[in-house]
Structure formats: structure tokens, C-alpha cells
Motif scaffolding. Structure first.
Motif, PDB file in Angstrom:
ATOM      1  N   ILE A   1       0.968  -1.072  -0.080  1.00 47.28           N
ATOM      2  CA  ILE A   1      -0.085  -0.144  -0.094  1.00 47.28           C
ATOM      3  C   ILE A   1       0.948   1.257  -0.043  1.00 47.28           C
ATOM      4  O   ILE A   1       1.878   1.224   0.916  1.00 47.28           O
ATOM      5  CB  ILE A   1      -0.833   0.093   1.294  1.00 47.28           C
ATOM      6  N   ALA A   2       0.625   2.074  -0.971  1.00 46.65           N
ATOM      7  CA  ALA A   2       1.107   3.683  -0.997  1.00 46.65           C
ATOM      8  C   ALA A   2       0.344   4.475  -0.840  1.00 46.65           C
ATOM      9  O   ALA A   2      -0.756   4.472  -1.504  1.00 46.65           O
ATOM     10  CB  ALA A   2       2.198   3.619  -2.275  1.00 46.65           C
ATOM     11  N   LYS A   3       0.501   5.705   0.124  1.00 46.16           N
ATOM     12  CA  LYS A   3      -0.337   6.624   0.281  1.00 46.16           C
ATOM     13  C   LYS A   3       0.357   7.942   0.613  1.00 46.16           C
ATOM     14  O   LYS A   3       1.286   7.863   1.111  1.00 46.16           O
ATOM     15  CB  LYS A   3      -1.398   6.280   1.266  1.00 46.16           C
ATOM     16  N   VAL A   4      -0.059   8.802   0.128  1.00 44.83           N
ATOM     17  CA  VAL A   4       0.459  10.291   0.260  1.00 44.83           C
ATOM     18  C   VAL A   4      -0.521  11.026   1.122  1.00 44.83           C
ATOM     19  O   VAL A   4      -1.753  11.087   1.036  1.00 44.83           O
ATOM     20  CB  VAL A   4       0.675  11.131  -0.777  1.00 44.83           C
ATOM     21  N   GLU A   5      -0.062  11.309   2.582  1.00 44.86           N
ATOM     22  CA  GLU A   5      -0.882  12.272   3.309  1.00 44.86           C
ATOM     23  C   GLU A   5      -0.291  13.562   3.744  1.00 44.86           C
ATOM     24  O   GLU A   5       0.736  13.089   4.245  1.00 44.86           O
ATOM     25  CB  GLU A   5      -1.287  11.418   4.412  1.00 44.86           C
ATOM     26  N   ASN A   6      -0.604  14.678   3.642  1.00 49.20           N
ATOM     27  CA  ASN A   6       0.143  16.013   4.273  1.00 49.20           C
ATOM     28  C   ASN A   6       1.412  15.900   3.627  1.00 49.20           C
ATOM     29  O   ASN A   6       2.491  16.345   4.248  1.00 49.20           O
ATOM     30  CB  ASN A   6       0.030  15.890   5.607  1.00 49.20           C
ATOM     31  N   GLY A   7       1.688  15.498   2.305  1.00 50.21           N
ATOM     32  CA  GLY A   7       2.950  15.716   1.643  1.00 50.21           C
ATOM     33  C   GLY A   7       4.002  14.509   2.063  1.00 50.21           C
ATOM     34  O   GLY A   7       5.108  14.574   1.545  1.00 50.21           O
ATOM     35  N   ILE A   8       3.426  13.568   2.690  1.00 53.00           N
ATOM     36  CA  ILE A   8       4.544  12.566   3.240  1.00 53.00           C
ATOM     37  C   ILE A   8       4.099  11.162   2.593  1.00 53.00           C
ATOM     38  O   ILE A   8       2.862  10.909   2.558  1.00 53.00           O
ATOM     39  CB  ILE A   8       4.501  12.398   4.833  1.00 53.00           C
ATOM     40  N   LEU A   9       4.887  10.667   2.056  1.00 53.91           N
ATOM     41  CA  LEU A   9       4.576   9.446   1.267  1.00 53.91           C
ATOM     42  C   LEU A   9       4.845   8.084   2.319  1.00 53.91           C
ATOM     43  O   LEU A   9       5.908   8.318   2.799  1.00 53.91           O
ATOM     44  CB  LEU A   9       5.521   8.952  -0.075  1.00 53.91           C
ATOM     45  N   GLY A  10       4.147   7.312   2.368  1.00 56.51           N
ATOM     46  CA  GLY A  10       4.116   6.178   3.323  1.00 56.51           C
ATOM     47  C   GLY A  10       3.988   4.943   2.172  1.00 56.51           C
ATOM     48  O   GLY A  10       2.902   4.693   1.643  1.00 56.51           O
ATOM     49  N   ILE A  11       4.788   3.781   2.600  1.00 59.91           N
ATOM     50  CA  ILE A  11       4.684   2.622   1.838  1.00 59.91           C
ATOM     51  C   ILE A  11       4.637   1.299   2.542  1.00 59.91           C
ATOM     52  O   ILE A  11       5.746   1.479   3.565  1.00 59.91           O
ATOM     53  CB  ILE A  11       5.797   2.617   0.706  1.00 59.91           C
ATOM     54  N   SER A  12       3.674   0.616   2.861  1.00 54.42           N
ATOM     55  CA  SER A  12       3.610  -0.488   3.633  1.00 54.42           C
ATOM     56  C   SER A  12       3.479  -1.826   2.778  1.00 54.42           C
ATOM     57  O   SER A  12       2.895  -2.019   1.910  1.00 54.42           O
ATOM     58  CB  SER A  12       2.689  -0.543   4.525  1.00 54.42           C
ATOM     59  N   ASN A  13       4.349  -2.788   3.182  1.00 56.15           N
ATOM     60  CA  ASN A  13       4.590  -4.192   2.641  1.00 56.15           C
ATOM     61  C   ASN A  13       3.964  -5.065   3.575  1.00 56.15           C
ATOM     62  O   ASN A  13       4.501  -5.058   4.723  1.00 56.15           O
ATOM     63  CB  ASN A  13       5.814  -4.592   2.169  1.00 56.15           C
ATOM     64  N   SER A  14       3.044  -6.048   3.285  1.00 54.19           N
ATOM     65  CA  SER A  14       2.865  -7.250   4.201  1.00 54.19           C
ATOM     66  C   SER A  14       3.126  -8.506   3.705  1.00 54.19           C
ATOM     67  O   SER A  14       2.781  -8.665   2.294  1.00 54.19           O
ATOM     68  CB  SER A  14       1.657  -7.012   4.852  1.00 54.19           C
ATOM     69  N   PHE A  15       3.622  -9.600   4.195  1.00 53.79           N
ATOM     70  CA  PHE A  15       3.728 -10.763   3.575  1.00 53.79           C
ATOM     71  C   PHE A  15       2.907 -11.806   4.762  1.00 53.79           C
ATOM     72  O   PHE A  15       3.282 -11.934   6.034  1.00 53.79           O
ATOM     73  CB  PHE A  15       5.322 -11.202   3.427  1.00 53.79           C
ATOM     74  N   THR A  16       2.138 -12.556   4.171  1.00 51.09           N
ATOM     75  CA  THR A  16       1.480 -13.625   4.878  1.00 51.09           C
ATOM     76  C   THR A  16       1.827 -14.996   4.172  1.00 51.09           C
ATOM     77  O   THR A  16       1.370 -15.166   2.910  1.00 51.09           O
ATOM     78  CB  THR A  16       0.067 -13.499   4.920  1.00 51.09           C
ATOM     79  N   ARG A  17       2.372 -16.024   4.913  1.00 54.86           N
ATOM     80  CA  ARG A  17       2.675 -17.304   4.483  1.00 54.86           C
ATOM     81  C   ARG A  17       1.454 -18.105   4.549  1.00 54.86           C
ATOM     82  O   ARG A  17       0.763 -17.719   5.187  1.00 54.86           O
ATOM     83  CB  ARG A  17       3.712 -17.872   5.517  1.00 54.86           C
ATOM     84  N   PHE A  18       1.629 -19.094   3.782  1.00 55.07           N
ATOM     85  CA  PHE A  18       0.396 -19.865   3.458  1.00 55.07           C
ATOM     86  C   PHE A  18       0.206 -20.689   4.759  1.00 55.07           C
ATOM     87  O   PHE A  18      -0.865 -21.253   5.088  1.00 55.07           O
ATOM     88  CB  PHE A  18       0.449 -20.843   2.339  1.00 55.07           C
ATOM     89  N   SER A  19       1.367 -21.102   5.548  1.00 53.97           N
ATOM     90  CA  SER A  19       1.288 -21.984   6.459  1.00 53.97           C
ATOM     91  C   SER A  19       1.096 -21.138   7.883  1.00 53.97           C
ATOM     92  O   SER A  19       1.063 -21.992   8.933  1.00 53.97           O
ATOM     93  CB  SER A  19       2.810 -22.656   6.561  1.00 53.97           C
ATOM     94  N   GLY A  20       0.801 -19.801   7.832  1.00 58.77           N
ATOM     95  CA  GLY A  20       0.661 -19.191   9.077  1.00 58.77           C
ATOM     96  C   GLY A  20      -0.494 -18.270   8.818  1.00 58.77           C
ATOM     97  O   GLY A  20      -1.039 -17.823   7.721  1.00 58.77           O
ATOM     98  N   THR A  21      -0.807 -17.422   9.688  1.00 59.51           N
ATOM     99  CA  THR A  21      -1.828 -16.484   9.820  1.00 59.51           C
ATOM    100  C   THR A  21      -1.251 -15.008  10.163  1.00 59.51           C
ATOM    101  O   THR A  21      -1.860 -13.974   9.788  1.00 59.51           O
ATOM    102  CB  THR A  21      -2.881 -16.786  10.852  1.00 59.51           C
ATOM    103  N   ALA A  22      -0.097 -14.793  10.759  1.00 62.98           N
ATOM    104  CA  ALA A  22       0.536 -13.581  10.949  1.00 62.98           C
ATOM    105  C   ALA A  22       0.896 -12.926  10.032  1.00 62.98           C
ATOM    106  O   ALA A  22       1.485 -13.647   8.719  1.00 62.98           O
ATOM    107  CB  ALA A  22       1.661 -13.781  12.040  1.00 62.98           C
ATOM    108  N   ARG A  23       0.667 -11.436   9.644  1.00 59.27           N
ATOM    109  CA  ARG A  23       1.374 -10.891   8.735  1.00 59.27           C
ATOM    110  C   ARG A  23       2.503 -10.270   9.122  1.00 59.27           C
ATOM    111  O   ARG A  23       2.888  -9.335  10.297  1.00 59.27           O
ATOM    112  CB  ARG A  23       0.446  -9.515   8.183  1.00 59.27           C
ATOM    113  N   GLU A  24       3.796 -10.293   8.273  1.00 61.98           N
ATOM    114  CA  GLU A  24       5.009  -9.673   8.595  1.00 61.98           C
ATOM    115  C   GLU A  24       5.067  -8.298   7.819  1.00 61.98           C
ATOM    116  O   GLU A  24       4.799  -8.290   6.546  1.00 61.98           O
ATOM    117  CB  GLU A  24       6.246 -10.580   8.143  1.00 61.98           C
ATOM    118  N   CYS A  25       5.096  -7.260   8.402  1.00 62.45           N
ATOM    119  CA  CYS A  25       5.114  -6.106   8.015  1.00 62.45           C
ATOM    120  C   CYS A  25       6.150  -4.938   7.978  1.00 62.45           C
ATOM    121  O   CYS A  25       7.085  -5.028   8.912  1.00 62.45           O
ATOM    122  CB  CYS A  25       3.956  -5.033   8.953  1.00 62.45           C
ATOM    123  N   VAL A  26       6.501  -4.631   6.907  1.00 68.21           N
ATOM    124  CA  VAL A  26       7.628  -3.401   6.801  1.00 68.21           C
ATOM    125  C   VAL A  26       6.988  -2.098   6.012  1.00 68.21           C
ATOM    126  O   VAL A  26       6.256  -2.017   4.994  1.00 68.21           O
ATOM    127  CB  VAL A  26       8.604  -4.136   5.896  1.00 68.21           C
TER     128      VAL A  26
END
Length: 95
Positions: free
Chosen positions: A36-61
Motif C-alpha cells: 500500500i502506498a499513500k500520500v498524506e500531508n505531503g508525506i509518502l508512506g509505503i507498507s508491505n505485508s507478507f502472509t505465509r500460506f502456513s501461517g496467519t501472522a502478517r509480517e509488515c515492513v
């Protein structure tokens, strides 16, 4: 080995100051990736998430691209999506 990727993208712009884009992919041997990429108040924020098929937790960066510096954050979400907040001096990772 053949790798098939399911690719879906959505893009929406609510105004010139606030833009939003989202990309999701499924990689059969690994899991689901969401960016997800979004710009709010002139600041760009990019977040990536990865969910393994063998698990339910999302690893976020996440990364916030401020005017004078780029700052990153790494966190894990157990039951919900990754949410990145770039409104403060440092990135805040939430679920």
C-alpha cells in the motif's frame, strides 16, 4: 519450475494532496504479498505485508518518506492488516 502470480491492483485519488494505491499478489509456493502506498500531508508512506500460506501472522515492513529523511519500521500483525502511520516524527506500525 513455473511460477504463477495473481496480480490485482487498485488505484484511487481523493485529491491532489492525498493519493492511494494498493497492489496484491499471490505467489503459490510462498504466500500473499500486499503493498500500500499513500500520500498524506505531503508525506509518502509505503507498507508491505507478507502472509505465509502456513501461517496467519502478517509480517509488515513500512517506510515513511519525510522531507528531510526516510524512516522505516518492522512489525507483526496477528489478526488484521498492517497499518502504517506517518503523521508523527517517526513511523508507527499498527494493526
Amino acid at each position: 519450475m513455473r511460477v504463477f502470480v495473481l496480480f490485482a491492483a487498485a488505484f484511487g485519488v481523493s485529491s491532489a494532496a492525498n493519493a492511494y494505491a494498493q497492489v496484491e499478489m499471490t505467489i503459490p509456493e510462498a504466500g500473499r504479498v500486499k503493498t500500500i502506498a499513500k500520500v498524506e500531508n505531503g508525506i509518502l508512506g509505503i507498507s508491505n505485508s507478507f502472509t505465509r500460506f502456513s501461517g496467519t501472522a502478517r509480517e509488515c515492513v513500512g517506510a515513511c518518506f519525510y522531507a528531510s529523511a526516510t524512516k522505516t519500521r518492522v512489525w507483526i500483525c496477528r489478526d488484521s492488516d498492517c497499518n502504517l502511520d506517518c503523521s508523527g516524527r517517526d513511523p508507527i506500525g499498527g494493526c
